[in-house]
Design an enzyme around this catalytic site. Sequence first.
Site, PDB file in Angstrom:
ATOM      1  N   LYS A  34       0.851  -1.200   0.000  1.00 24.21           N
ATOM      2  CA  LYS A  34       0.000   0.000   0.000  1.00 24.21           C
ATOM      3  C   LYS A  34       0.887   1.251   0.000  1.00 24.21           C
ATOM      4  O   LYS A  34       2.094   1.172   0.261  1.00 24.21           O
ATOM      5  CB  LYS A  34      -0.930  -0.010   1.210  1.00 24.21           C
ATOM      6  CG  LYS A  34      -0.231  -0.023   2.548  1.00 24.21           C
ATOM      7  CD  LYS A  34      -1.229  -0.186   3.674  1.00 24.21           C
ATOM      8  CE  LYS A  34      -0.525  -0.311   5.004  1.00 24.21           C
ATOM      9  NZ  LYS A  34      -1.163   0.397   6.083  1.00 24.21           N
ATOM     10  N   ARG A 130      -9.850   0.311  15.707  1.00 21.31           N
ATOM     11  CA  ARG A 130      -9.705   1.191  14.552  1.00 21.31           C
ATOM     12  C   ARG A 130     -10.731   0.759  13.512  1.00 21.31           C
ATOM     13  O   ARG A 130     -11.601   1.517  13.136  1.00 21.31           O
ATOM     14  CB  ARG A 130      -8.267   1.109  14.036  1.00 21.31           C
ATOM     15  CG  ARG A 130      -7.876   2.167  13.068  1.00 21.31           C
ATOM     16  CD  ARG A 130      -6.403   2.096  12.714  1.00 21.31           C
ATOM     17  NE  ARG A 130      -6.008   0.870  12.021  1.00 21.31           N
ATOM     18  CZ  ARG A 130      -4.822   0.676  11.453  1.00 21.31           C
ATOM     19  NH1 ARG A 130      -3.907   1.627  11.482  1.00 21.31           N
ATOM     20  NH2 ARG A 130      -4.543  -0.455  10.847  1.00 21.31           N
ATOM     21  N   TYR A 253      18.327  29.247   7.728  1.00 28.49           N
ATOM     22  CA  TYR A 253      17.182  29.994   8.267  1.00 28.49           C
ATOM     23  C   TYR A 253      17.255  30.133   9.784  1.00 28.49           C
ATOM     24  O   TYR A 253      17.669  29.206  10.488  1.00 28.49           O
ATOM     25  CB  TYR A 253      15.872  29.284   7.909  1.00 28.49           C
ATOM     26  CG  TYR A 253      15.445  29.509   6.472  1.00 28.49           C
ATOM     27  CD1 TYR A 253      15.184  30.799   6.002  1.00 28.49           C
ATOM     28  CD2 TYR A 253      15.306  28.443   5.599  1.00 28.49           C
ATOM     29  CE1 TYR A 253      14.788  31.009   4.686  1.00 28.49           C
ATOM     30  CE2 TYR A 253      14.910  28.636   4.290  1.00 28.49           C
ATOM     31  CZ  TYR A 253      14.656  29.926   3.835  1.00 28.49           C
ATOM     32  OH  TYR A 253      14.270  30.136   2.544  1.00 28.49           O
ATOM     33  N   MET A 301      13.390  24.005   2.102  1.00 27.47           N
ATOM     34  CA  MET A 301      12.472  23.313   1.190  1.00 27.47           C
ATOM     35  C   MET A 301      13.225  22.421   0.187  1.00 27.47           C
ATOM     36  O   MET A 301      12.814  21.297  -0.102  1.00 27.47           O
ATOM     37  CB  MET A 301      11.608  24.318   0.433  1.00 27.47           C
ATOM     38  CG  MET A 301      10.531  23.673  -0.416  1.00 27.47           C
ATOM     39  SD  MET A 301       9.538  24.837  -1.358  1.00 27.47           S
ATOM     40  CE  MET A 301       8.587  25.636  -0.092  1.00 27.47           C
TER      41      MET A 301
HETATM   42  C1  LIG Z   1      -3.877  -3.807   8.374  1.00 25.67           C
HETATM   43  C2  LIG Z   1      -2.401  -3.887   8.163  1.00 25.67           C
HETATM   44  N1  LIG Z   1      -1.824  -5.078   7.994  1.00 25.67           N
HETATM   45  C3  LIG Z   1      -0.496  -5.223   7.811  1.00 25.67           C
HETATM   46  C4  LIG Z   1       0.327  -4.120   7.778  1.00 25.67           C
HETATM   47  C5  LIG Z   1       1.808  -4.329   7.583  1.00 25.67           C
HETATM   48  O1  LIG Z   1       2.463  -4.012   8.791  1.00 25.67           O
HETATM   49  P1  LIG Z   1       4.054  -3.897   8.830  1.00 25.67           P
HETATM   50  O2  LIG Z   1       4.426  -2.887   7.807  1.00 25.67           O
HETATM   51  O3  LIG Z   1       4.327  -3.422  10.220  1.00 25.67           O
HETATM   52  O4  LIG Z   1       4.585  -5.257   8.528  1.00 25.67           O
HETATM   53  C6  LIG Z   1      -0.214  -2.848   7.967  1.00 25.67           C
HETATM   54  C7  LIG Z   1       0.661  -1.679   7.965  1.00 25.67           C
HETATM   55  O5  LIG Z   1       0.342  -0.568   8.277  1.00 25.67           O
HETATM   56  C8  LIG Z   1      -1.619  -2.723   8.153  1.00 25.67           C
HETATM   57  O6  LIG Z   1      -2.188  -1.525   8.332  1.00 25.67           O
END
Ligand SMILES: Cc1ncc(COP(=O)(O)O)c(C=O)c1O
Length: 363
Positions: A34, A130, A253, A301
Amino acid sequence: MSRQTRAIIHPSALQHNYVRLQPSLPSRTIAVIKADAYGHGAVTVAKALTDLCECFAVAICDEVRPLREAGIAQPVVVLEGPHDVQDCLSAKTSNSILVVHNRVQLDWLSNLPPHQRPVVWLKVDTGMHRLGFSVEDAIQVLNTHAWLHEQACVLVTHFACADEPDNPFNTTQFEEFSRIAEKTKMPICMANSAATLTHPEQWGTWCRLGIGIYGATPLANTSSQELDLQAAMTLQAEVIGIHRIKEGETVGYSRAWTAPRDSIIATVGIGYADGYPRHCPTGTPVVVNGQRARLVGRVSMDMITIDVTDIPGVTLQDKVELWGRQLPVDEVATCAGTISYELTTRVSTRVPRVIEHVDKVNA
Ligand SMILES: Cc1ncc(COP(=O)(O)O)c(C=O)c1O
């Protein structure tokens, strides 16, 4: 490509890490790609792992299309499930698996004709609070939605504290999940990278590997080197300015850094617009010509300034590593008060991802 700022992606490191983390049979493995594979490029990572990995995961349905356009054929699990009915329909045509966590999503899917319904997995909230149904609600959902059993449904949960292997809440969540797993005897999916490394009893049917594949440590108190993980991204820029300053003069800065001695300052072509964290304080390490130097003054930046007084011969166009093979991203993340996940996902689109091609003859 004139400016030499780049994120070099190492496919061999991705493959090494995946194999290193992969749990023993009979557990199966999902590679979590992702957020553009945590900033590494989802298509690049999926292609690097395509011969090793039987399933990928993304957060949202929109992340599936580029994978399909690139010819990635494995099923893709969508961890947040559908955001509307169209997502449900496209999941079917794109061979995606939707993780369903609320009743609105369930209704969209229940109202579809069975031949248009994609594969659905069910998210169980075991304490993260969540996403997901409580164990009782999930049992009720399974009792009232017969179609869930007519397809390959998997129960999914997520640990809140897996990065701390000794945290008792891991056991609390595992026991909560076991209540529904034992009652239903359904396949289960719970372990992320950290749990895969530390809690074999939590492997279940499927493990979900994310950060470890990218070579950063998933564990709070163990380094990537200790886990034999290799950096999959090297963030690199070059020296674009050199300034000799006198003791007492200031840099950047707000004049935030004052030279305690006569100093040589190299200006490097990377800044917060590229994803280098503005929160990195003076003292954050970088690597120049194989040697460690330190950031001084504010991150701008498009530029940072580093003290190279003790590194002889630094000159214009020398390469500077911000994190990667010579400098673990976890170390920089700690300096910035954050985690590696945030650093790699925030490398901006201005920074080209360059895939390292290893010459097989000379490798
Ligand atoms: C629902 C879910 N599963 C698995 C993972 C993978 O976790 P990791 O990157 O800690 O292995 C994530 C990562 O954010 C997640 O949100």
